[in-house]
Motif scaffolding. Structure first.
Motif, PDB file in Angstrom:
ATOM      1  N   GLY A 136     -41.337  13.790   9.685  1.00 16.89           N
ATOM      2  CA  GLY A 136     -42.394  14.231   8.778  1.00 16.89           C
ATOM      3  C   GLY A 136     -42.428  15.713   8.479  1.00 16.89           C
ATOM      4  N   ALA A 137     -41.462  16.467   8.959  1.00 16.37           N
ATOM      5  CA  ALA A 137     -41.456  17.909   8.720  1.00 16.37           C
ATOM      6  C   ALA A 137     -40.734  18.245   7.422  1.00 16.37           C
ATOM      7  N   ARG A 138     -41.187  19.300   6.768  1.00 18.56           N
ATOM      8  CA  ARG A 138     -40.424  19.898   5.670  1.00 18.56           C
ATOM      9  C   ARG A 138     -39.525  20.944   6.311  1.00 18.56           C
ATOM     10  N   VAL A 139     -38.267  20.902   5.949  1.00 24.73           N
ATOM     11  CA  VAL A 139     -37.288  21.767   6.602  1.00 24.73           C
ATOM     12  C   VAL A 139     -36.577  22.620   5.574  1.00 24.73           C
ATOM     13  N   ARG A 140     -36.523  23.910   5.832  1.00 23.63           N
ATOM     14  CA  ARG A 140     -35.704  24.818   5.028  1.00 23.63           C
ATOM     15  C   ARG A 140     -34.504  25.160   5.899  1.00 23.63           C
ATOM     16  N   LEU A 141     -33.308  24.909   5.380  1.00 25.04           N
ATOM     17  CA  LEU A 141     -32.081  25.135   6.124  1.00 25.04           C
ATOM     18  C   LEU A 141     -31.385  26.389   5.620  1.00 25.04           C
ATOM     19  N   CYS A 142     -30.865  27.169   6.555  1.00 28.03           N
ATOM     20  CA  CYS A 142     -30.106  28.370   6.205  1.00 28.03           C
ATOM     21  C   CYS A 142     -28.836  28.400   7.048  1.00 28.03           C
ATOM     22  N   ALA A 143     -27.758  28.876   6.436  1.00 26.50           N
ATOM     23  CA  ALA A 143     -26.476  28.964   7.123  1.00 26.50           C
ATOM     24  C   ALA A 143     -26.307  30.287   7.868  1.00 26.50           C
ATOM     25  N   ALA A 144     -27.199  31.249   7.617  1.00 34.31           N
ATOM     26  CA  ALA A 144     -27.080  32.567   8.245  1.00 34.31           C
ATOM     27  C   ALA A 144     -28.459  33.196   8.392  1.00 34.31           C
ATOM     28  N   GLY A 145     -28.564  34.085   9.355  1.00 40.04           N
ATOM     29  CA  GLY A 145     -29.819  34.791   9.563  1.00 40.04           C
ATOM     30  C   GLY A 145     -30.202  35.636   8.369  1.00 40.04           C
ATOM     31  N   THR A 146     -29.214  36.275   7.754  1.00 33.91           N
ATOM     32  CA  THR A 146     -29.486  37.106   6.583  1.00 33.91           C
ATOM     33  C   THR A 146     -30.111  36.282   5.469  1.00 33.91           C
ATOM     34  N   GLU A 147     -29.599  35.089   5.248  1.00 35.47           N
ATOM     35  CA  GLU A 147     -30.147  34.193   4.234  1.00 35.47           C
ATOM     36  C   GLU A 147     -31.605  33.851   4.548  1.00 35.47           C
ATOM     37  N   ALA A 148     -31.888  33.527   5.799  1.00 30.84           N
ATOM     38  CA  ALA A 148     -33.252  33.180   6.209  1.00 30.84           C
ATOM     39  C   ALA A 148     -34.205  34.364   6.051  1.00 30.84           C
ATOM     40  N   LEU A 149     -33.763  35.536   6.470  1.00 28.58           N
ATOM     41  CA  LEU A 149     -34.616  36.718   6.381  1.00 28.58           C
ATOM     42  C   LEU A 149     -34.865  37.122   4.935  1.00 28.58           C
ATOM     43  N   ASP A 150     -33.852  36.990   4.087  1.00 26.62           N
ATOM     44  CA  ASP A 150     -34.051  37.270   2.660  1.00 26.62           C
ATOM     45  C   ASP A 150     -35.101  36.327   2.079  1.00 26.62           C
ATOM     46  N   TRP A 151     -35.037  35.051   2.448  1.00 26.11           N
ATOM     47  CA  TRP A 151     -36.020  34.082   1.966  1.00 26.11           C
ATOM     48  C   TRP A 151     -37.429  34.440   2.462  1.00 26.11           C
ATOM     49  N   LEU A 152     -37.541  34.804   3.731  1.00 21.88           N
ATOM     50  CA  LEU A 152     -38.856  35.177   4.270  1.00 21.88           C
ATOM     51  C   LEU A 152     -39.413  36.414   3.563  1.00 21.88           C
ATOM     52  N   ARG A 153     -38.574  37.404   3.300  1.00 16.76           N
ATOM     53  CA  ARG A 153     -39.018  38.609   2.593  1.00 16.76           C
ATOM     54  C   ARG A 153     -39.573  38.275   1.217  1.00 16.76           C
ATOM     55  N   ALA A 154     -38.971  37.292   0.565  1.00 13.15           N
ATOM     56  CA  ALA A 154     -39.359  36.924  -0.800  1.00 13.15           C
ATOM     57  C   ALA A 154     -40.501  35.904  -0.835  1.00 13.15           C
ATOM     58  N   THR A 155     -40.959  35.471   0.313  1.00 11.23           N
ATOM     59  CA  THR A 155     -41.958  34.410   0.398  1.00 11.23           C
ATOM     60  C   THR A 155     -43.274  34.963   0.928  1.00 11.23           C
ATOM     61  N   ASP A 156     -44.364  34.546   0.313  1.00  7.04           N
ATOM     62  CA  ASP A 156     -45.697  34.915   0.791  1.00  7.04           C
ATOM     63  C   ASP A 156     -45.830  34.450   2.236  1.00  7.04           C
ATOM     64  N   PRO A 157     -46.272  35.303   3.148  1.00  9.18           N
ATOM     65  CA  PRO A 157     -46.410  34.900   4.554  1.00  9.18           C
ATOM     66  C   PRO A 157     -47.262  33.642   4.752  1.00  9.18           C
ATOM     67  N   ALA A 158     -48.172  33.367   3.842  1.00 10.29           N
ATOM     68  CA  ALA A 158     -48.966  32.143   3.943  1.00 10.29           C
ATOM     69  C   ALA A 158     -48.098  30.899   3.774  1.00 10.29           C
ATOM     70  N   GLN A 159     -46.919  31.063   3.185  1.00 11.52           N
ATOM     71  CA  GLN A 159     -46.005  29.946   2.960  1.00 11.52           C
ATOM     72  C   GLN A 159     -44.861  29.900   3.984  1.00 11.52           C
ATOM     73  N   TRP A 160     -44.897  30.798   4.956  1.00  9.61           N
ATOM     74  CA  TRP A 160     -43.860  30.805   5.977  1.00  9.61           C
ATOM     75  C   TRP A 160     -43.942  29.526   6.806  1.00  9.61           C
ATOM     76  N   PRO A 161     -42.848  29.140   7.421  1.00 10.01           N
ATOM     77  CA  PRO A 161     -42.835  27.927   8.245  1.00 10.01           C
ATOM     78  C   PRO A 161     -43.653  28.103   9.524  1.00 10.01           C
ATOM     79  N   ASP A 162     -43.898  26.995  10.190  1.00  9.52           N
ATOM     80  CA  ASP A 162     -44.641  27.016  11.450  1.00  9.52           C
ATOM     81  C   ASP A 162     -43.768  27.385  12.646  1.00  9.52           C
ATOM     82  N   VAL A 163     -42.471  27.106  12.547  1.00 10.98           N
ATOM     83  CA  VAL A 163     -41.546  27.331  13.663  1.00 10.98           C
ATOM     84  C   VAL A 163     -40.171  27.703  13.109  1.00 10.98           C
ATOM     85  N   LEU A 164     -39.473  28.557  13.842  1.00 16.16           N
ATOM     86  CA  LEU A 164     -38.092  28.907  13.553  1.00 16.16           C
ATOM     87  C   LEU A 164     -37.197  28.253  14.597  1.00 16.16           C
TER      88      LEU A 164
END
Length: 139
Positions: free
Chosen positions: A22-50
């Motif tokens: 039942g989880a929504r999952v955002r997949l990233c192949a690299a830390g840089t990709e994940a961090l770029d996505w987080l920078r561009a995303t409103d913190p209210a929309q950040w995931p619950d767990v990494l």
């Protein structure tokens, strides 16, 4: 849920297990990709767990978590604390677990991780103790 792993098969397996739960999952192949996505995303929309593999191509999960914590320092916290983080690794040595905890990971799971163990760790970190929901967090 944000999962970082440089191995496509591992990402696919994580997505299958987590989506089925039942989880929504955002997949990233690299830390840089994940961090770029987080920078561009409103913190209210950040995931619950990494979920982060510790041995990534060209970088390591410890560095990724350190950069995430620096990024969090510059933004208001929606959840009232840092993003909970689970280290995923093929290394089973007790010193590896200690290093992960010292680096700021909230949990250290060995690959391949049993689905029930992974889901239990996510629930423990993502939900306040007073919640009794059985579904995984949606993000």
């Amino acid at each position: 849920m944000l999962a970082i792993d440089d191995q496509e098969e591992a990402r696919d397996a994580l997505e299958a297990v987590l989506s089925t739960s039942g989880a929504r999952v955002r997949l990233c192949a690299a830390g840089t990709e994940a961090l770029d996505w987080l920078r561009a995303t409103d913190p209210a929309q950040w995931p619950d767990v990494l979920l982060c593999d510790l041995m990534l191509a060209g970088e390591d999960g410890y560095d990724v978590l350190s950069r995430l914590r620096a990024l969090e320092g510059g933004r208001p916290s929606i959840r009232g604390g840092p993003l909970p983080a689970i280290a995923l690794t093929g290394y089973t040595d007790a010193l590896d677990e200690q290093r992960a905890r010292t680096a700021g990971f909230d949990a250290h799971l060995h690959k391949p991780v049993a689905p029930a163990e992974l889901i239990a760790a996510i629930r423990r970190l993502a939900q306040p103790p007073s919640r009794t929901d059985t579904a995984l967090p949606r993000s």
